[in-house]
Design a protein around this motif. Structure first.
Motif, short mmCIF file in Angstrom:
data_model
loop_
_atom_site.label_atom_id
_atom_site.label_comp_id
_atom_site.label_asym_id
_atom_site.label_seq_id
_atom_site.Cartn_x
_atom_site.Cartn_y
_atom_site.Cartn_z
N THR A 37 7.49 -11.68 1.89
CA THR A 37 7.99 -11.97 0.55
C THR A 37 9.38 -12.59 0.63
OG1 THR A 37 6.68 -10.18 -0.38
CG2 THR A 37 8.54 -10.95 -1.69
N LYS A 38 10.24 -12.00 1.43
CA LYS A 38 11.61 -12.51 1.57
C LYS A 38 11.62 -13.92 2.15
CE LYS A 38 16.08 -11.37 3.59
NZ LYS A 38 16.83 -10.45 4.43
N ALA A 57 6.97 -6.89 -3.81
CA ALA A 57 6.17 -7.89 -3.10
C ALA A 57 5.71 -9.02 -4.02
CB ALA A 57 4.97 -7.23 -2.45
N ILE A 58 6.21 -9.04 -5.24
CA ILE A 58 5.84 -10.09 -6.19
C ILE A 58 7.01 -11.07 -6.30
CG2 ILE A 58 5.27 -10.62 -8.58
CD1 ILE A 58 4.06 -7.78 -8.75
N PRO A 102 2.36 -12.18 -1.74
CA PRO A 102 1.88 -12.08 -0.36
C PRO A 102 1.35 -10.67 -0.08
CG PRO A 102 4.11 -12.96 -0.44
CD PRO A 102 3.79 -12.45 -1.80
N ILE A 103 0.43 -10.58 0.86
CA ILE A 103 -0.06 -9.27 1.29
C ILE A 103 0.18 -9.14 2.80
CG2 ILE A 103 -1.73 -9.04 -0.58
CD1 ILE A 103 -3.92 -9.86 1.39
N ALA A 104 0.16 -7.91 3.29
CA ALA A 104 0.52 -7.64 4.68
C ALA A 104 -0.37 -8.36 5.68
CB ALA A 104 0.49 -6.13 4.94
N THR A 105 -1.59 -8.67 5.30
CA THR A 105 -2.51 -9.32 6.24
C THR A 105 -2.42 -10.84 6.24
OG1 THR A 105 -4.28 -9.17 4.58
CG2 THR A 105 -4.16 -7.41 6.24
N HIS A 106 -1.57 -11.41 5.38
CA HIS A 106 -1.36 -12.85 5.45
C HIS A 106 -0.66 -13.18 6.76
CE1 HIS A 106 -1.60 -13.47 0.85
NE2 HIS A 106 -2.65 -14.02 1.41
#
Length: 131
Positions: A37-38, A57-58, A102-106
């Motif tokens: 995200t950052k 995370a948005i 984004p999600i952790a698995t990206h």
């Protein structure tokens, strides 16, 4: 759930509890998603997009009028990227935005692709072809 329509279903409750267990037992997922995200937020800001700083995370990307937000969301979707447009009455007039999550698995490659598509769409709008 037989009496009150607002009660959570047993399945929803079980899924929520499992998610909390994952959060506790796998802190690397949370760190990963916040890192993605950052990075993406910084890249979008550097490319001239109006990104609101966030601790979640948005990534809220302000685009202005609702029709532009809908058009951008549609163009992203055409490129295989789901990025919903948030518009009035959810947000004030003139402050429509895209909600990037984004999600952790990206993967890093997927994030690079997202940024490439944003750059492509941005250049289309600058040339007048995207309107």
């Amino acid at each position: 759930s037989h009496i009150y329509s607002t009660a959570l279903s047993p399945v929803s409750t079980a899924i929520s509890l499992a998610a909390l267990d994952i959060i506790k037992s796998e802190p690397s997922r949370r760190k990963r998603v916040l890192n993605l995200t950052k990075k993406l937020s910084n890249r979008l800001s550097s490319a001239g997009y109006n990104v609101i700083p966030t601790r979640s995370a948005i990534i809220p990307l302000i685009v202005g009028p609702a029709d532009i937000a809908l058009n951008l969301a549609s163009k992203l979707y055409d490129h295989g990227i789901l990025c919903p447009a948030i518009r009035p009455p959810t947000v004030p007039d003139g402050e429509s935005r895209l909600r990037i999550t984004p999600i952790a698995t990206h993967t890093d490659d997927q994030m690079d692709r997202v940024m490439s598509v944003f750059n492509l769409i941005n250049s289309e709008f600058r040339s007048g072809a995207g309107q």
